[in-house]
Design an enzyme around this catalytic site. Sequence first.
Site, PDB file in Angstrom:
ATOM      1  CG  HIS A   8      -2.034  -1.007   1.094  1.00 11.85           C
ATOM      2  ND1 HIS A   8      -2.593  -1.634   2.167  1.00 11.85           N
ATOM      3  CD2 HIS A   8      -2.700  -1.471   0.001  1.00 11.85           C
ATOM      4  CE1 HIS A   8      -3.551  -2.440   1.755  1.00 11.85           C
ATOM      5  NE2 HIS A   8      -3.624  -2.370   0.447  1.00 11.85           N
ATOM      6  CB  THR A  36       3.248   2.245  -7.930  1.00 13.12           C
ATOM      7  OG1 THR A  36       2.256   2.795  -8.789  1.00 13.12           O
ATOM      8  CG2 THR A  36       4.170   3.347  -7.453  1.00 13.12           C
ATOM      9  N   GLY A  55      -2.750  -2.020  -7.791  1.00  8.81           N
ATOM     10  CA  GLY A  55      -3.758  -2.746  -7.019  1.00  8.81           C
ATOM     11  C   GLY A  55      -5.188  -2.322  -7.300  1.00  8.81           C
ATOM     12  CG  ASP A  60      -4.512  -5.982  -4.943  1.00  4.90           C
ATOM     13  OD1 ASP A  60      -3.275  -5.881  -4.940  1.00  4.90           O
ATOM     14  OD2 ASP A  60      -5.263  -5.165  -4.380  1.00  4.90           O
ATOM     15  CG  ASP A  80      -1.736   2.101   5.754  1.00  9.07           C
ATOM     16  OD1 ASP A  80      -1.795   1.951   6.992  1.00  9.07           O
ATOM     17  OD2 ASP A  80      -1.838   3.209   5.200  1.00  9.07           O
ATOM     18  CG  HIS A  87      -7.884  -2.001  -3.907  1.00  5.25           C
ATOM     19  ND1 HIS A  87      -7.368  -0.833  -3.404  1.00  5.25           N
ATOM     20  CD2 HIS A  87      -6.870  -2.891  -3.888  1.00  5.25           C
ATOM     21  CE1 HIS A  87      -6.100  -1.010  -3.090  1.00  5.25           C
ATOM     22  NE2 HIS A  87      -5.777  -2.260  -3.374  1.00  5.25           N
ATOM     23  CG  ASP A  90     -10.284  -6.040  -5.872  1.00  6.43           C
ATOM     24  OD1 ASP A  90     -11.315  -6.718  -6.050  1.00  6.43           O
ATOM     25  OD2 ASP A  90     -10.046  -4.986  -6.483  1.00  6.43           O
ATOM     26  NE  ARG A  96     -12.330 -16.205  -0.994  1.00  2.96           N
ATOM     27  CZ  ARG A  96     -12.330 -17.102  -1.985  1.00  2.96           C
ATOM     28  NH1 ARG A  96     -12.152 -18.377  -1.723  1.00  2.96           N
ATOM     29  NH2 ARG A  96     -12.504 -16.728  -3.232  1.00  2.96           N
TER      30      ARG A  96
END
Length: 140
Positions: A8, A36, A55, A60, A80, A87, A90, A96
């Site tokens: 993040h 990034t 992301g 992601d 973070d 998101h 996601d 998961r």
Amino acid sequence: MNIAFIAHDKKKDDMVQFVIAYEQVLSGHQLYSTGTTGKRIMEATALKVHRCQSGPLGGDQQIGAMIAENQMDCVIFFKDPLTAQPHEPDITALIRLCDVYCIPLATNIATAEILLRGLQRGDFQWREIVKGKTKDAESS
């Protein structure tokens, strides 16, 4: 080994410093990241990183798809926990998938260090066995 890096915004500096510290260990592996994060890693190191989208734009999910296809061996995701993420579904899905497919996942620098030290010792050889079984089952 295929290793994914995600961070993040407020954790990107930590990720870059972490990868710099473990650059020698990581140099023999295939590295993937969200946009990034991968750009920042490549600017700070001599490592080649296969970059997905950022992301929020689906990166992601792209890494999640690699997990579901048994093409990812480890995920290092510096989250973070104090900032809401647009998101978040996601992110939850990615975590998961790591649990469903037994992919080692670190969400902070302490756990990431343990995973990379294990990688350095050869503790991830079981992933090659899992991959081999998956390929055998697909060819049957």
